[in-house]
Design a protein around this motif. Structure first.
Motif, short mmCIF file in Angstrom:
data_model
loop_
_atom_site.label_atom_id
_atom_site.label_comp_id
_atom_site.label_asym_id
_atom_site.label_seq_id
_atom_site.Cartn_x
_atom_site.Cartn_y
_atom_site.Cartn_z
N ASN A 75 0.84 -1.21 0.15
CA ASN A 75 -0.03 0.01 0.03
C ASN A 75 0.79 1.29 -0.07
O ASN A 75 0.84 2.25 -0.76
CB ASN A 75 -0.86 -0.04 1.10
CG ASN A 75 -2.03 1.00 1.29
OD1 ASN A 75 -2.90 1.21 0.26
ND2 ASN A 75 -1.62 2.01 2.28
N ASN A 76 1.91 1.19 0.63
CA ASN A 76 2.83 2.35 0.78
C ASN A 76 3.68 2.81 -0.69
O ASN A 76 3.78 3.61 -1.05
CB ASN A 76 4.03 1.95 2.17
CG ASN A 76 3.12 2.37 3.54
OD1 ASN A 76 2.36 2.54 3.56
ND2 ASN A 76 3.95 1.66 4.27
N LEU A 77 4.02 1.50 -1.22
CA LEU A 77 4.56 1.58 -2.48
C LEU A 77 3.58 1.97 -3.49
O LEU A 77 3.98 3.16 -4.32
CB LEU A 77 5.01 0.17 -2.90
CG LEU A 77 5.62 0.02 -4.39
CD1 LEU A 77 6.75 0.66 -4.58
CD2 LEU A 77 5.83 -1.36 -4.45
N ALA A 78 2.27 1.75 -3.40
CA ALA A 78 1.37 2.38 -4.19
C ALA A 78 1.17 3.92 -3.92
O ALA A 78 0.88 4.64 -5.09
CB ALA A 78 -0.05 1.65 -4.19
N ASN A 79 1.18 4.19 -2.75
CA ASN A 79 1.21 5.62 -2.36
C ASN A 79 2.25 6.58 -3.04
O ASN A 79 2.10 7.50 -3.55
CB ASN A 79 1.21 5.76 -0.86
CG ASN A 79 -0.45 5.45 -0.17
OD1 ASN A 79 -1.30 5.16 -1.04
ND2 ASN A 79 -0.07 4.94 0.85
N SER A 80 3.58 5.98 -3.04
CA SER A 80 4.43 6.67 -3.92
C SER A 80 4.39 6.73 -5.09
O SER A 80 4.71 7.66 -5.73
CB SER A 80 5.85 5.89 -3.12
OG SER A 80 6.13 6.19 -1.97
N TYR A 81 4.11 5.53 -5.88
CA TYR A 81 3.64 5.63 -7.47
C TYR A 81 2.73 6.75 -7.51
O TYR A 81 2.76 7.40 -8.38
CB TYR A 81 3.56 4.31 -7.84
CG TYR A 81 4.20 3.20 -7.70
CD1 TYR A 81 5.70 3.52 -8.34
CD2 TYR A 81 3.97 1.92 -7.60
CE1 TYR A 81 6.59 2.33 -8.39
CE2 TYR A 81 4.86 0.91 -7.82
CZ TYR A 81 6.21 1.11 -7.89
OH TYR A 81 7.05 0.27 -8.34
#
Length: 190
Positions: A75-81
């Motif tokens: 989820n955090n990775l998606a937020n950075s994307y």
């Protein structure tokens, strides 16, 4: 100091937005223990907090590589994307999270906000309503839904949602202001 206490301290620093401390201390831990998925995720969150999204991506990816079931890191990775404007990557990741864990509220909210940001209001409403079924009467979700229903011209539904929010949170100032503006707008239309 043992690693558990150190990680607890880093979590406390993260909560109060001491991102530099979290980044520096996480990197020290990762020199000694480069396979600590949790610390990679913490470091990624601190980098994200400092708007260093590219560097945060590397840490989130490493956390996921070490622990493929780490939904929070995904989820955090998606937020950075999303923050970098890589909306297709973010959306696909949120959707893959929801396939694994359909009631993961953070992914539902983040995907709803992504859809809202690209003016896909119908999809955003759908995801926020799913999140609301899990977190009944959540003020942020209710406000978002009221905004979205208002944006598509369904003022009665927006008013209904704001009244629902005020029935459980009578001092919610934003709901009062928004409700007043909607009622005034409807009155001006008539």
């Amino acid at each position: 100091m043992d690693i558990i206490k150190k990680i607890q301290q880093l979590q406390n620093h993260l909560e109060v937005r001491n991102f530099r401390i979290v980044i520096a201390e996480s990197k020290k831990i990762l020199i000694k223990d480069p396979n600590n998925s949790f610390v990679h995720n913490l470091c990624g969150l601190a980098l994200q907090g400092n708007a260093n999204f590219a560097a945060s991506i590397m840490h989130f990816q490493r956390a996921i590589e070490l622990e493929p079931t780490n939904i929070a890191a995904k989820n955090n990775l998606a937020n950075s994307y999303k923050a970098l404007g890589k909306l297709d990557l973010a959306e696909n990741l949120y959707k893959s999270i929801l396939k694994e864990k359909p009631n993961y509220v953070q992914a539902l909210n983040n995907l709803a906000n992504l859809k809202k940001s690209i003016y896909d209001f119908t999809s955003a409403i759908n995801y926020f309503e799913k999140a609301l079924k899990i977190l009944n009467n959540n003020q942020n979700i209710l406000i978002n839904l009221a905004e979205l229903y208002s944006a598509i011209g369904n003022f009665d539904k927006a008013i209904e949602i704001l009244n629902k929010n005020l029935s459980s949170n009578p001092k919610h100032t934003l709901s009062h202001k928004f409700l007043s503006s909607l009622i005034n707008y409807k009155n001006d239309e008539n």
